[in-house]
Write an enzyme that holds these catalytic residues in place. Structure first.
Site, PDB file in Angstrom:
ATOM      1  N   ASP A 169       0.790  -1.247   0.000  1.00 32.75           N
ATOM      2  CA  ASP A 169       0.000   0.000   0.000  1.00 32.75           C
ATOM      3  C   ASP A 169       0.824   1.302   0.000  1.00 32.75           C
ATOM      4  OD1 ASP A 169      -1.948  -1.919   0.225  1.00 32.75           O
ATOM      5  OD2 ASP A 169      -2.793  -1.202   2.108  1.00 32.75           O
TER       6      ASP A 169
ATOM      7  N   ASP B  87      -4.599  -0.770  -1.829  1.00 34.97           N
ATOM      8  CA  ASP B  87      -5.875  -0.600  -1.135  1.00 34.97           C
ATOM      9  C   ASP B  87      -6.827   0.043  -2.151  1.00 34.97           C
ATOM     10  OD1 ASP B  87      -6.799  -1.165   1.526  1.00 34.97           O
ATOM     11  OD2 ASP B  87      -6.927   0.996   1.943  1.00 34.97           O
TER      12      ASP B  87
ATOM     13  N   HIS C 114     -10.792   0.833  -2.563  1.00 31.31           N
ATOM     14  CA  HIS C 114     -12.153   0.807  -2.006  1.00 31.31           C
ATOM     15  C   HIS C 114     -13.186   1.467  -2.915  1.00 31.31           C
ATOM     16  CE1 HIS C 114     -10.397  -0.493   1.739  1.00 31.31           C
ATOM     17  NE2 HIS C 114      -9.799   0.649   2.000  1.00 31.31           N
TER      18      HIS C 114
ATOM     19  N   HIS D 178     -17.648   2.219   0.744  1.00 29.56           N
ATOM     20  CA  HIS D 178     -17.025   1.175   1.574  1.00 29.56           C
ATOM     21  C   HIS D 178     -17.405   1.307   3.043  1.00 29.56           C
ATOM     22  CE1 HIS D 178     -13.734  -1.424   3.174  1.00 29.56           C
ATOM     23  NE2 HIS D 178     -14.123  -2.108   2.115  1.00 29.56           N
TER      24      HIS D 178
ATOM     25  N   HIS E 273     -10.567   7.011   2.004  1.00 27.71           N
ATOM     26  CA  HIS E 273      -9.209   6.897   1.447  1.00 27.71           C
ATOM     27  C   HIS E 273      -9.176   5.836   0.357  1.00 27.71           C
ATOM     28  CE1 HIS E 273      -9.410   3.604   4.360  1.00 27.71           C
ATOM     29  NE2 HIS E 273      -8.521   2.985   3.587  1.00 27.71           N
TER      30      HIS E 273
ATOM     31  N   LYS F 244      -7.093  -4.918  -2.993  1.00 28.86           N
ATOM     32  CA  LYS F 244      -7.821  -5.478  -1.840  1.00 28.86           C
ATOM     33  C   LYS F 244      -8.730  -4.417  -1.249  1.00 28.86           C
ATOM     34  CE  LYS F 244      -3.954  -4.394   1.175  1.00 28.86           C
ATOM     35  NZ  LYS F 244      -4.684  -3.407   2.007  1.00 28.86           N
TER      36      LYS F 244
ATOM     37  N   CYS G 176      -1.912  -2.791   7.667  1.00 32.26           N
ATOM     38  CA  CYS G 176      -1.847  -3.715   6.525  1.00 32.26           C
ATOM     39  C   CYS G 176      -0.577  -4.553   6.509  1.00 32.26           C
ATOM     40  CB  CYS G 176      -2.071  -2.952   5.227  1.00 32.26           C
ATOM     41  SG  CYS G 176      -3.791  -2.393   5.099  1.00 32.26           S
TER      42      CYS G 176
HETATM   43  C1  VGL Z   1      -4.568   0.625   5.767  1.00 31.38           C
HETATM   44  C2  VGL Z   1      -6.144   1.472   7.181  1.00 31.38           C
HETATM   45  C3  VGL Z   1      -7.109   1.361   6.221  1.00 31.38           C
HETATM   46  C4  VGL Z   1      -3.140   0.226   5.563  1.00 31.38           C
HETATM   47  C5  VGL Z   1      -5.532   0.491   4.788  1.00 31.38           C
HETATM   48  O1  VGL Z   1      -2.691   0.164   4.395  1.00 31.38           O
HETATM   49  O2  VGL Z   1      -2.442  -0.016   6.573  1.00 31.38           O
HETATM   50  N1  VGL Z   1      -4.886   1.093   6.974  1.00 31.38           N
HETATM   51  N2  VGL Z   1      -6.785   0.874   5.012  1.00 31.38           N
HETATM   52 ZN    ZN Z   2      -8.241   0.951   3.457  1.00 29.64          ZN
END
Ligand code: VGL
Ligand code: ZN
Length: 201
Positions: free
Chosen positions: A12, A50, A52, A56, A85, A110, A155
């Protein structure tokens, strides 16, 4: 060059997790030069993204009255609610411009189902729905993973804890940065250590 049974998993490294982004992780961009250099050492490089939909369920804005960074019970367990986000197709969801993406062999997205979040690169947050990454790695004979990216305590940690069940896993903490919500970094470091994850600088 690392042997062919090793893979680098870059978690990410997207605009929204870097300074100026919607869920900015402090110094999130500082890890990029090291990650770019690491890619040259590995015969298999995987990037996660990431990804979404706008509706979401992990977004606080989709639960009237709910605050970002609070916790909500979902059918699959407790879920932290986040600022909006990494919405599919937005600038925030793009990889940071400095991250080298050409060396990647696989980009795995994901968190694209509205009803369930997916911190881990291997399983969604119900911990049973696979993303398919494990099958990809197994099919390629990979048994050792090096994890880097954002965020250490979400993550990256979830990915490390899931993959430690069947892979030899190292987290290079110097090539990660954390959100650190209510002691989450220390808690996840302890959990990773207990699971046999190698924590290195
Ligand atoms: C993440 C919070 C929400 C991450 C992703 O990449 O750590 N944290 N979505
Ligand atoms: Zn996320």
């Amino acid at each position: 060059m690392r042997p062919s049974d090793e893979a680098l998993i870059v978690i990410d490294v997207q605009n929204d997790f870097c300074p100026g982004g919607a869920l900015a992780v402090a110094e999130g961009d500082l890890i990029i030069p090291r990650i770019n250099a690491l890619m040259k050492e590995f015969q298999t490089v995987v990037l996660t993204q990431d990804w979404h939909p706008a509706d979401h369920s992990s977004f606080a804005a989709n639960h009237p009255g709910a605050q970002a960074f609070s916790t909500m019970q979902m059918p699959y367990g407790p879920q932290t609610l986040w600022p909006v986000h990494c919405v599919q197709g937005t600038k925030g969801a793009e990889f940071h411009a400095d991250l080298r993406t050409d060396p990647a062999h696989l980009v795995i997205r994901k968190g694209f189902r509205a009803a369930i979040d997916s911190y881990s690169a291997l399983f969604e947050n119900d911990r049973v729905t696979p993303t398919g990454l494990e099958g990809y790695l197994r099919a390629r004979g990979i048994s050792k993973l090096t994890l880097v990216g954002l965020a250490t305590d979400y993550c990256v940690a979830f990915s490390a804890l899931d993959s430690a069940k069947g892979f030899d896993v190292t987290v290079l903490q110097g090539a990660c940065r954390a959100i650190d919500l209510d002691g989450s970094l220390a808690a996840q470091q302890a959990a990773m250590q207990a699971a046999g994850v190698h924590l290195q600088d």
